[in-house]
Write a protein that holds these residues in place. Structure first.
Motif, mmCIF file in Angstrom:
data_model
loop_
_atom_site.group_PDB
_atom_site.id
_atom_site.type_symbol
_atom_site.label_atom_id
_atom_site.label_comp_id
_atom_site.label_asym_id
_atom_site.label_seq_id
_atom_site.Cartn_x
_atom_site.Cartn_y
_atom_site.Cartn_z
ATOM 1 N N ALA A 2 24.589 36.190 53.640
ATOM 2 C CA ALA A 2 25.535 35.685 52.643
ATOM 3 C C ALA A 2 26.227 36.839 51.920
ATOM 4 O O ALA A 2 25.675 37.935 51.792
ATOM 5 C CB ALA A 2 24.797 34.817 51.635
ATOM 6 N N ASN A 3 27.447 36.548 51.438
ATOM 7 C CA ASN A 3 28.154 37.534 50.626
ATOM 8 C C ASN A 3 27.569 37.557 49.225
ATOM 9 O O ASN A 3 27.375 36.514 48.606
ATOM 10 C CB ASN A 3 29.644 37.198 50.554
ATOM 11 C CG ASN A 3 30.355 37.486 51.854
ATOM 12 O OD1 ASN A 3 29.951 38.363 52.603
ATOM 13 N ND2 ASN A 3 31.414 36.750 52.144
ATOM 14 N N MET A 4 27.278 38.772 48.737
ATOM 15 C CA MET A 4 26.804 38.923 47.363
ATOM 16 C C MET A 4 27.993 39.045 46.405
ATOM 17 O O MET A 4 27.956 38.547 45.281
ATOM 18 C CB MET A 4 25.906 40.157 47.268
ATOM 19 C CG MET A 4 25.402 40.447 45.869
ATOM 20 S SD MET A 4 24.452 39.092 45.159
ATOM 21 C CE MET A 4 22.862 39.353 45.937
ATOM 22 N N VAL A 5 29.054 39.741 46.864
ATOM 23 C CA VAL A 5 30.265 39.913 46.049
ATOM 24 C C VAL A 5 31.461 39.487 46.879
ATOM 25 O O VAL A 5 31.569 39.856 48.059
ATOM 26 C CB VAL A 5 30.439 41.388 45.605
ATOM 27 C CG1 VAL A 5 31.706 41.560 44.771
ATOM 28 C CG2 VAL A 5 29.226 41.867 44.829
ATOM 29 N N GLU A 6 32.347 38.730 46.257
ATOM 30 C CA GLU A 6 33.582 38.287 46.929
ATOM 31 C C GLU A 6 34.734 38.477 45.950
ATOM 32 O O GLU A 6 34.745 37.891 44.863
ATOM 33 C CB GLU A 6 33.448 36.808 47.310
ATOM 34 C CG GLU A 6 34.578 36.278 48.159
ATOM 35 C CD GLU A 6 34.315 36.425 49.652
ATOM 36 O OE1 GLU A 6 35.272 36.828 50.340
ATOM 37 O OE2 GLU A 6 33.189 36.147 50.096
ATOM 38 N N GLU A 31 24.088 45.442 51.002
ATOM 39 C CA GLU A 31 25.020 46.479 51.464
ATOM 40 C C GLU A 31 25.219 47.554 50.399
ATOM 41 O O GLU A 31 25.178 47.266 49.194
ATOM 42 C CB GLU A 31 26.398 45.862 51.776
ATOM 43 C CG GLU A 31 26.606 45.461 53.206
ATOM 44 C CD GLU A 31 28.083 45.279 53.538
ATOM 45 O OE1 GLU A 31 28.546 45.938 54.487
ATOM 46 O OE2 GLU A 31 28.764 44.479 52.880
ATOM 47 N N VAL A 32 25.447 48.778 50.863
ATOM 48 C CA VAL A 32 25.884 49.864 49.994
ATOM 49 C C VAL A 32 27.308 50.207 50.424
ATOM 50 O O VAL A 32 27.523 50.756 51.503
ATOM 51 C CB VAL A 32 24.978 51.108 50.120
ATOM 52 C CG1 VAL A 32 25.489 52.239 49.238
ATOM 53 C CG2 VAL A 32 23.539 50.754 49.759
ATOM 54 N N VAL A 33 28.270 49.824 49.594
ATOM 55 C CA VAL A 33 29.678 50.046 49.922
ATOM 56 C C VAL A 33 30.194 51.203 49.085
ATOM 57 O O VAL A 33 30.108 51.194 47.852
ATOM 58 C CB VAL A 33 30.517 48.773 49.664
ATOM 59 C CG1 VAL A 33 32.005 49.061 49.836
ATOM 60 C CG2 VAL A 33 30.089 47.660 50.614
ATOM 61 N N SER A 62 33.516 36.653 42.599
ATOM 62 C CA SER A 62 32.269 35.909 42.798
ATOM 63 C C SER A 62 31.125 36.897 42.963
ATOM 64 O O SER A 62 31.245 37.865 43.716
ATOM 65 C CB SER A 62 32.339 35.035 44.055
ATOM 66 O OG SER A 62 33.404 34.122 43.974
ATOM 67 N N VAL A 63 30.035 36.655 42.245
ATOM 68 C CA VAL A 63 28.805 37.428 42.411
ATOM 69 C C VAL A 63 27.662 36.439 42.575
ATOM 70 O O VAL A 63 27.425 35.605 41.695
ATOM 71 C CB VAL A 63 28.536 38.365 41.212
ATOM 72 C CG1 VAL A 63 27.211 39.102 41.397
ATOM 73 C CG2 VAL A 63 29.673 39.368 41.043
ATOM 74 N N HIS A 64 26.994 36.515 43.714
ATOM 75 C CA HIS A 64 25.857 35.646 44.008
ATOM 76 C C HIS A 64 26.229 34.180 43.801
ATOM 77 O O HIS A 64 25.524 33.428 43.106
ATOM 78 C CB HIS A 64 24.657 36.035 43.148
ATOM 79 C CG HIS A 64 23.357 35.754 43.840
ATOM 80 N ND1 HIS A 64 22.138 36.081 43.309
ATOM 81 C CD2 HIS A 64 23.082 35.159 45.025
ATOM 82 C CE1 HIS A 64 21.176 35.713 44.123
ATOM 83 N NE2 HIS A 64 21.723 35.147 45.183
ATOM 84 N N ASP A 65 27.356 33.787 44.404
ATOM 85 C CA ASP A 65 27.836 32.397 44.390
ATOM 86 C C ASP A 65 28.317 31.916 43.023
ATOM 87 O O ASP A 65 28.581 30.724 42.851
ATOM 88 C CB ASP A 65 26.772 31.421 44.918
ATOM 89 C CG ASP A 65 26.446 31.657 46.384
ATOM 90 O OD1 ASP A 65 27.357 32.093 47.108
ATOM 91 O OD2 ASP A 65 25.300 31.416 46.792
#
Length: 256
Positions: A2-6, A31-33, A62-65
């Motif tokens: 799942a995406n943590m940040v969008e 992830e480390v971006v 979005s952070v954690h949905d």
């Protein structure tokens, strides 16, 4: 995963200066971006829009949905979003009138409503993890820049955030202190927490990043795995930037 940040269609202007021009970015859990780019490219502004230190003019975060509309949001939504993030600033941002222990405890007591005795116990444990067990009762002015930045990292970790945002965490340090802070950030990365790091430290990015994003002029120019972007970038602007970072004398020699 799942995406943590969008981030969707993030725009930000200061007066007539259009800093961010419709940035989209997705970051998966763990992830480390690393975000690279020249000064003025919008890297730090993008970081600050994630936790609404600078609210974007348009788009959504979005952070954690948990999603917040950048145009229409309430104070309670912003507070909730900030609870999911922590930021490590380039100039440490420590309270000068509090000890390192008190700086780290502050968030637990004021945000998470811990009892002081419990907050102190957890804070001492975190400070030991970043190598500051013997410096708990020192004030920021009594510490080196590297030690102050490690205290800043401890303060971010203590809140158990979903995402840690690092804004050029080594740029204010003397060169000999950079390594100790980068080693601390590497250790944090190995815990599996999601991290977004704005930095010029190319070797660090190669070693730690899951993904590298190159920005210029308020847009994402190129992104990919470290070996793609840092070793064989496709975009001419990315190539030029990396040449200047890795060999700052090259441009001078070429015109000499």
């Amino acid at each position: 995963m799942a995406n943590m940040v969008e981030l969707k269609n993030i725009h930000k202007s200061f007066g007539d200066n259009h800093i961010l021009k419709g940035v989209d970015m997705s970051i998966k859990k763990g992830e480390v971006v690393v975000i690279l780019g020249p000064s003025g490219s919008g890297k730090t502004t993008l970081l600050r829009t994630i936790n609404f230190l600078d609210a974007a003019d348009e788009g959504s975060v979005s952070v954690h949905d948990f999603t917040v509309d950048c145009k229409k949001h309430s104070k309670s939504q912003v507070i909730e979003l900030r609870r999911k993030t922590a930021m490590v600033f380039q100039n440490y941002n420590l309270f000068q009138n509090k000890t390192i222990l008190e700086n780290v405890m502050e968030g637990l007591v004021t945000v998470k409503k811990f009892k002081k005795s419990d907050a102190e116990k957890v804070s001492r444990e975190i400070l030991a993890k970043v190598g500051l067990a013997e410096r708990c009762d020192f004030y920021p002015s009594q510490l080196s820049g590297g030690q102050q930045q490690r205290a800043g990292i401890a303060r971010a970790l203590i809140l158990d955030p979903d995402v840690i945002l690092f804004d050029e965490p080594t740029s204010a340090l003397d060169p000999e202190l950079v390594g100790e802070v980068l080693n601390t950030i590497k250790a944090v990365a190995q815990t599996g927490i999601t991290m977004i790091v704005v930095t010029h430290e190319i070797a660090f990015a190669k070693e730690v990043a899951s993904r590298v994003v190159f920005m210029e002029g308020g847009v994402v120019v190129e992104e990919g795995k470290p070996e793609e972007i840092l070793v064989a970038p496709k975009e001419p602007r990315t190539q030029q930037f990396l040449r200047r970072i890795t060999n700052p004398n090259a441009a001078e020699e070429a015109t000499a």
